[in-house]
Every structure is written in structure tokens, then in C-alpha cells.
Design a protein around this motif. Structure first.
Motif, mmCIF file in Angstrom:
data_model
loop_
_atom_site.group_PDB
_atom_site.id
_atom_site.type_symbol
_atom_site.label_atom_id
_atom_site.label_comp_id
_atom_site.label_asym_id
_atom_site.label_seq_id
_atom_site.Cartn_x
_atom_site.Cartn_y
_atom_site.Cartn_z
ATOM 1 N N LYS A 146 -44.572 70.614 61.460
ATOM 2 C CA LYS A 146 -45.808 71.041 60.926
ATOM 3 C C LYS A 146 -46.353 70.788 59.507
ATOM 4 O O LYS A 146 -47.640 70.767 59.264
ATOM 5 C CB LYS A 146 -45.951 72.422 61.204
ATOM 6 C CG LYS A 146 -47.290 73.249 61.482
ATOM 7 C CD LYS A 146 -48.296 72.695 62.563
ATOM 8 C CE LYS A 146 -49.464 73.664 62.644
ATOM 9 N NZ LYS A 146 -50.252 72.992 63.679
ATOM 10 N N GLN A 147 -45.235 71.052 58.666
ATOM 11 C CA GLN A 147 -45.852 70.964 57.175
ATOM 12 C C GLN A 147 -46.115 69.703 56.756
ATOM 13 O O GLN A 147 -46.735 69.443 55.705
ATOM 14 C CB GLN A 147 -44.407 71.508 56.354
ATOM 15 C CG GLN A 147 -44.220 72.877 56.478
ATOM 16 C CD GLN A 147 -43.000 73.372 55.971
ATOM 17 O OE1 GLN A 147 -42.004 72.698 56.029
ATOM 18 N NE2 GLN A 147 -42.948 74.458 55.251
ATOM 19 N N GLU A 174 -47.424 67.488 59.029
ATOM 20 C CA GLU A 174 -48.736 67.033 59.876
ATOM 21 C C GLU A 174 -50.013 66.419 59.101
ATOM 22 O O GLU A 174 -50.462 65.499 59.457
ATOM 23 C CB GLU A 174 -49.203 68.269 60.536
ATOM 24 C CG GLU A 174 -50.303 67.855 61.813
ATOM 25 C CD GLU A 174 -50.877 69.158 62.268
ATOM 26 O OE1 GLU A 174 -51.643 69.612 62.469
ATOM 27 O OE2 GLU A 174 -49.882 69.720 63.011
#
Length: 452
Positions: free
Chosen positions: A371-372, A374
Motif C-alpha cells: 500500500k505504501q 502503490e
């Protein structure tokens, strides 16, 4: 400074009036007043002026310039041999680039063509478009710009691209303007750092326009050396315009920290991204197989400087103990360098979208979640490697997905030839109300699954 001094003087004068007329102020109070005044002056003079990001705009390429890998597979056989075509196919499959990335139309010809007029045409197409968008968004007029910095690593023209902007927008003749060339994909943050330093010496409220791009026409490698063909496969059309100011009025981000590290003194780092001619005289950029190792070392140097500036005390202490143990127990395999949890310090990560391997290496090195990273992966998928402007596409992605909140911190990490690792930390003052035009028409489709 004048207001603070006047306030201190007012307090002291009030004290003089309240003292009995038959007595004089005690000497220690006079000395205290003089000391307070001196300290106030010293603090205000030495304190660097804050610099703010008013707004930014990213270039949205026309769909007419999209470059589908399937197209190359069909047309490439006309001028590429089987081994080269197989290499191109494997790189595309593993690159993380999608089917909507764009190239200038000069590179859509078979084979690609090059001329100085086409170079200027591509530069004008990108640079003027992002500046127009930025001026429309901020309502700033060209004659209100006090500084102009244009960075483009691999292409230079005479007059310069900075002169090109000056001529188009009829800017004032007394502004400070310059162009950065040959500084690689991290030149955007170098330009921001240069603008920050100059803004701190200029009158309060001065404005700096920073334009970051890479002009691909003329940089196509026509030879057969595989390590020099990678730039043809990864780089795509893109650009960004950024407006900075020393005034907080209308600003959307505050520049908290900027750290620049270079390893150019090492021969291996200096040659890992190197423009040269192959054995047949074809000019191109050679990417060394040691590139990721060199980038990792540059990132470590950068982290060691920026970590104390952004990390909480607990993480700083753990990092310090780990560094000491590394130096004391060098030969012990059980002592590993502690990787700080940067998720406690910043909310958004913008890692230069130079390629899938670069993003993977930084993700492993900093222990970041999917997620970081992304924003970096999605920027690479949608726009490809847009060189120094990729970091702004990534910030725009965070804002388009409405992930940005007031007070959030953004860490930009850029890599470039030399070899350099530059980073900047921004603090959000006011998130964007709507998505940047580059993402506006496609953000609803992201994130997408990028096969490994």
C-alpha cells in the motif's frame, strides 16, 4: 523582526514608567533586556525562511501518443532482429508498464526519426501545457514570477528551455532563471532545493517556478547493445510544473526537509548510468548491472541523514544502537542494521518510478508495504518512467485517491545519474479539491493488479 523588537522595547518602556521616579532600574534588569534583544535578533536573523508549495501540475499526454507494447511486437520485426525482439518482449513483460504510456510521435515512426525542430516541438508541447495548467489553477500571472528553473537531463537546446519559457510568457527581464542539465532523474528535487535556497535570500513572498521534464526525441538509442536499449523501453513522455513561494498564503504544502546525497566520487557509481557511444558510434545511455547496488548505497547515505530529522525519538534511539553495534561487532552475522519504521514519521511515500526493480529494491530496503508503494507502482504502470517529474505524478495520485489529509507528511525519494539519491519531506497544509488533470480521467480504474 521589527515587530518582535518593538514588542520587547514596549515592555521595557512600560517597566521604566512603572518604576518610582526617584529610583533607576536595577542594572540586572537592563542587562536582561539587552540580552533578550540580542538573542531575539540572532534567532530571527539566523532562522531560515520557510518555503511552501503553492501548487503543481502534471502533464497529461494525448491518447494519440500511446505506445502499446503489442504494437512494437508487430512493427519491431521490420527493423529489429529476433534476439533484440525477444529481449524487448521480456523487458516489457517484467517492467510494470501498462498499455497507456506515451511516447512523442517522432518515436512512433519506423524507424524513429530525429531533428532539432522535433525536439523543440516536444519541449514546447510538454512545458507550455503544464505551465498553462499551473497558472490557471493558481491565478498567478507570468509577470509575478521572480525565479524560473527548468531541468531536463538528456537534452539541451540553444537558446535554452528556460529562455523558451521566458519568450513564450514574456516574463520580466530581472527574474533569476536557469536550466539544469545532465543531473539525471533526481534533478527535480535538486531544482526544488536550489529554488528554496534562493527564495530564502529574496524578499518575502517571492515566487519560484520549477519545471521538470525529459525530452525523448533525439535520445533514442539506435544501436544493438542491450544494456543501452533499456532507456528506450522504460522512459515515457511526462513533465510537471511546480510553484514555490516563501509566503504561506494560498500554499498547499510546506517544505520541511530536503536531503541530497551523491556518490559520484566512487568510480562504480559515476559510471553506472553513463552516456556514451557504442562500438558502432551510436549514442545512448549505458545502464550498469551494478545500478541497484549503487542505488542501495546512495539510499543508505540519504537515510542516515534524514532519519534523525523525521523519526520519533524511540526509532532514532533504536537506529543509533543498531549503528553502534554494526561498528563494534562488524564480523558478527547476528548484528543486522535496524531499519527504522518510517511509517511512524510519514504517511505517504513517493519513490521514483524508474522501473519495477527500483521500486522493489526500495520497498525491501525500507520494509514498506504494498500500500505504501502503490503510488509509485501505479505511476509506473500508467505513465512509465517520466524521469524527474515522476515524483509529482505520485503525489498527484495520492491526492486524486483522496488519501491526503491536512497535516500528512510526504516523503519523496529520487534517484539519478552520478549517482545521486535526493529526498524531500513535505507537510500538507491543504489537500487538493479535485484530481490533477493527468489522473482525472483514469483514477477510478486504479489501483490495478500488476502481475509479478
Amino acid at each position: 523582526m521589527a515587530i518582535a523588537t518593538a514588542k520587547v522595547t514596549q515592555i521595557f518602556q512600560y517597566g521604566l514608567l512603572t518604576w518610582p521616579t526617584t529610583t533607576t532600574p536595577p542594572i540586572h534588569q537592563v542587562l536582561a533586556f539587552l540580552l533578550l534583544t540580542a538573542v531575539t535578533f540572532k534567532f530571527l536573523i539566523q532562522r531560515p525562511r520557510s518555503v511552501y508549495l503553492v501548487d503543481y501540475a502534471c502533464y497529461e499526454p494525448s491518447s494519440n501518443y500511446r505506445f502499446n507494447p503489442a504494437t512494437l511486437k508487430e512493427t519491431g520485426r521490420l527493423f529489429l532482429d529476433d534476439d533484440t525482439m525477444s529481449f524487448h518482449t521480456n523487458i516489457f513483460r517484467r517492467s510494470g508498464l501498462g498499455n497507456e504510456t506515451c511516447l512523442p510521435y517522432s518515436l512512433h515512426y519506423i524507424p524513429p526519426i530525429h531533428s532539432l525542430s522535433l525536439v523543440r516541438e516536444e519541449a514546447e508541447m510538454i512545458i507550455f501545457k503544464v505551465i498553462d495548467d499551473l497558472f490557471a489553477r493558481t491565478s498567478v500571472k507570468p509577470n509575478q514570477i521572480d525565479m524560473l528553473i527548468v531541468n531536463c537531463s538528456g537534452t539541451t537546446v540553444v537558446p535554452s528551455m528556460a529562455d523558451m519559457v521566458m519568450n513564450r510568457y514574456k516574463m520580466r527581464g530581472d527574474i533569476r532563471y536557469m536550466q539544469l542539465a545532465g543531473m539525471g532523474c533526481s534533478a527535480g528535487l535538486i531544482a526544488v532545493d536550489l529554488a528554496r535556497n534562493l527564495l530564502q535570500t529574496m524578499p518575502y513572498g517571492a515566487r519560484a517556478l520549477v519545471v521538470s521534464t525529459e525530452i525523448l526525441t533525439g535520445n533514442y538509442y539506435a544501436g544493438k547493445k542491450l544494456s543501452m536499449q533499456l532507456t528506450n523501453l522504460l522512459f515515457r513522455t511526462g513533465g510537471a510544473a511546480v510553484l514555490l513561494s516563501s509566503s504561506r498564503s494560498s500554499a498547499r504544502f510546506e517544505l520541511m526537509h530536503i536531503v541530497r546525497k551523491s556518490t559520484s566520487a566512487q568510480d562504480s557509481a559515476y559510471h553506472c548510468v553513463f552516456q556514451e557511444e557504442d562500438d558502432e558510434g551510436n549514442l545512448g545511455i549505458n545502464l550498469s548491472k551494478d545500478l541497484l547496488t549503487v542505488a542501495g548505497e546512495a539510499l543508505k547515505d540519504n537515510i542516515s541523514t534524514i532519519a534523525p530529522l523525521v523519526l520519533p525519538v524511540s526509532e532514532q534511539f533504536s537506529f543509533l544502537l543498531s549503528s553502534i553495534s554494526q561498528k563494534v561487532f562488524k564480523k558478527s552475522p547476528s548484528t543486522k542494521q535496524h531499519v527504522p519504521n518510517f511509517g511512524l514519521a510519514v504517511e505517504h511515500f513517493c519513490v521514483h518510478a524508474g522501473g519495477r526493480a527500483v521500486i522493489d529494491a526500495v520497498q525491501r530496503g525500507l520494509k514498506l508495504s504494498d500500500k505504501q508503494v502503490e503510488p509509485s507502482r501505479m505511476t509506473l504502470h500508467r505513465f512509465g518512467n517520466t524521469s524527474s517529474s515522476s515524483l509529482w505524478y505520485e503525489m498527484a495520485y495520492c491526492e486524486a485517491k483522496q488519501l491526503m489529509r491536512k497535516g500528512d507528511r510526504v516523503w519523496m525519494i529520487g534517484f539519478g545519474s552520478g549517482y545521486k539519491c535526493n529526498s524531500a519531506v513535505w507537510k500538507c497544509i491543504r489537500p487538493a479539491r479535485c484530481a490533477d488533470s493527468a489522473w482525472a480521467n483514469c483514477i477510478h480504474r486504479y489501483p490495478v493488479d500488476v502481475p509479478k
